[in-house]
Design an enzyme around this catalytic site. Structure first.
Site, PDB file in Angstrom:
ATOM      1  N   GLU A 167      88.500 106.299  -9.716  1.00 48.78           N
ATOM      2  CA  GLU A 167      89.860 106.550 -10.194  1.00 48.78           C
ATOM      3  C   GLU A 167      90.752 105.309 -10.106  1.00 48.78           C
ATOM      4  OE1 GLU A 167      91.423 109.950  -8.104  1.00 48.78           O
ATOM      5  OE2 GLU A 167      89.831 111.273  -8.774  1.00 48.78           O
ATOM      6  N   GLU A 357      84.063 114.900  -9.462  1.00 46.37           N
ATOM      7  CA  GLU A 357      84.966 115.606  -8.539  1.00 46.37           C
ATOM      8  C   GLU A 357      85.600 116.770  -9.280  1.00 46.37           C
ATOM      9  OE1 GLU A 357      88.063 113.363  -6.536  1.00 46.37           O
ATOM     10  OE2 GLU A 357      86.682 111.694  -6.172  1.00 46.37           O
TER      11      GLU A 357
HETATM   12  O1  IFM Z   1      91.189 113.406  -2.327  1.00 50.19           O
HETATM   13  C1  IFM Z   1      91.240 112.883  -3.619  1.00 50.19           C
HETATM   14  C2  IFM Z   1      90.099 111.920  -3.834  1.00 50.19           C
HETATM   15  O2  IFM Z   1      90.118 110.889  -2.917  1.00 50.19           O
HETATM   16  C3  IFM Z   1      90.173 111.318  -5.224  1.00 50.19           C
HETATM   17  N1  IFM Z   1      90.318 112.328  -6.228  1.00 50.19           N
HETATM   18  C4  IFM Z   1      91.303 113.354  -6.030  1.00 50.19           C
HETATM   19  C5  IFM Z   1      91.141 113.973  -4.661  1.00 50.19           C
HETATM   20  C6  IFM Z   1      92.208 115.075  -4.449  1.00 50.19           C
HETATM   21  O3  IFM Z   1      93.482 114.524  -4.543  1.00 50.19           O
END
Ligand code: IFM
Length: 450
Positions: A167, A357
């Site tokens: 990200e 994710e």
């Molecule tokens: O916890 C974060 C993660 O580190 C990166 N993506 C989003 C998650 C939730 O905010």
């Protein structure tokens, strides 16, 4: 719900974490501080004034955590390597830090779990921030390439799949424009320069890895977004487009050797001079996969404040009274997953996709040894139903990682938001699998999802 899901037998199921959020062991084995340690030390930055010094103590409890993954039926684990643990300030390898990851990889191998490593999940070494202004300095991209080469040499034979960055939008824009993430800069042109250097680091990192080792599947993890306009008014429609350019095009264009959109070149202003001819070609290294993280969708409207005008949009926060929000206040929108992926596939020639994710903040407590996280359970069920349809429709999505295995340090929210399918009692470090973990355990043992 389980019976409506259908995935190919090759589909990969995993759980995800990140080093700073779970490891702790902050100064053990020669580990150096990162910009998140520094950020946590600044009063007012973290909602509950917490830090990552102990976190889930995974540094000491990784065996227990790997056993937990195996019990739940996961065969894939996405984690990040802490740059600060494995590289010394002079650029040499830190054997003690590398040993930690070797022990983790041994444990995963013994349990039949395939590792999926990310090199950079936001924990930039503090000394690079001091010496080179972090991602505002081009040198940091070169240091990242050195770090990638070191990991390729030292651990690469054990890592079948590696992502460079997680990200980068968050590092660039939350870290350098909005300022709610480390290093806490608030300057629009700087955030665009940081985005450029992050993508340059990605490209140089892939080159460096491939120069050391062949056969690793290499890629990057992004958190793209499909921004809806608050209304049909042309100003709102234009604002939604600006938000999308920032979120998607700034990262995806360079991956596929395209220049940024003109609007972003205008916003970076004079700092554009620091982008050199040939940089875009360096960013556009071949990708074996792309990881996409998805949580929510957002709504944009015409900017009001001066900061918003510099960005070209403002986000409309969801009405807190809405019933379909997770505990962190993000709207639940499973259809958004489909829309985001299709939007990207229509615009860029994506390699095979992994959903790296997906998950929800649900702060349900443990009562009599049970944590009944119904909100998360419903969230996961609706998103997996969506994903099942997407895969069936022919989208090339090869796997899914739930965020997260454990409750953990949720950045500026500290420990106040819980994303884990396993509850962590931070006072005792006791782990309690929640209802959502039992649901996934059952799902992973069913014949459609071997
Ligand atoms: O916890 C974060 C993660 O580190 C990166 N993506 C989003 C998650 C939730 O905010």
């Amino acid at each position: 719900m389980t019976d409506v899901l259908s995935f190919p037998s090759s589909f990969e199921w995993g759980c995800a974490t990140a080093a700073f959020q779970i490891e702790g062991g902050a100064s053990e084995g020669g580990k150096l501080p990162s910009i998140w340690d520094d950020f946590c030390a600044q009063p007012g930055r973290i909602k509950d004034a917490s830090d990552g010094l102990v976190a889930c103590d995974h540094f000491h409890r990784f065996r227990e955590d790997v056993a937990l993954m195996a019990d739940l039926g996961f065969h894939h684990y996405r984690f990040s390597i802490a740059w600060t643990r494995v590289v010394r300030e002079d650029g040499s390898a830190n054997p003690e830090g590398l040993d930690f990851y070797r022990r983790l990889l041994d444990e995963l191998a013994q349990r039949g779990i395939t590792p999926n490593a990310t090199l950079f999940h936001w924990d930039l070494p503090s000394h690079l921030q001091r010496a080179h202004r972090g991602w505002l300095g081009r040198e940091t991209a070169h240091r990242f390439a050195d770090y990638a080469a070191l990991v390729a040499r030292e651990l690469g034979d054990r890592l079948p799949r590696v992502a460079t960055l997680n990200e980068p939008w968050c590092s660039a824009f939350l870290g350098h424009d909005i300022g709610v993430f480390a290093p806490g800069v608030q300057d629009r042109p700087s955030s665009l320069l940081a985005a450029h250097h992050l993508m340059l680091a990605h490209g140089l990192g892939l080159q460096a890895w491939r120069a050391e080792r062949s056969g690793t599947q290499l890629g990057i993890v992004l958190n793209p977004e499909l921004c809806d306009a608050a209304s049909d008014a042309p100003q709102d429609v234009a604002a939604a487009r600006m938000a999308e350019l920032e979120r998607n095009d700034v990262f995806l264009n360079p991956l596929f050797k395209r220049e940024w959109p003109a609007e972003m070149l205008t916003q970076i202003g004079e700092l554009a001079e620091q982008r050199r001819p040939g940089d875009i070609a360096l960013c556009a290294q071949p990708l074996d996969f792309i990881g996409l993280n998805y949580y929510t969708r957002s709504i944009a409207q015409a900017p009001v404040s001066a900061d918003e005008q510099r960005r070209g949009y403002r986000f409309v926060p969801p009405d807190p009274q809405r019933p379909d929000l997770t505990d962190i206040g993000w709207a639940i929108c499973p259809q958004g997953l489909d829309r985001v992926v299709r939007n990207l596939v229509a615009q860029w020639p994506l390699p095979p996709i992994w959903i790296t994710e997906n998950g929800a903040a649900d702060n349900a407590p443990v009562v009599k040894d049970v944590c009944d996280d119904r909100l998360r359970l419903g969230y996961l069920q609706s998103h997996l139903a969506q994903l099942s349809q997407m895969v069936a429709s022919g989208l090339d999505i090869r796997g899914y990682y739930v965020w997260s295995l454990l409750d953990n340090f949720e950045w500026a929210h500290g420990y106040s938001q819980r994303f884990g399918i396993v509850h962590v009692d931070y006072a005792t470090q006791r782990r309690t699998p929640k209802s959502s973990a039992h649901y996934l355990q059952q799902l992973l043992s069913s014949p459609t999802t071997p």
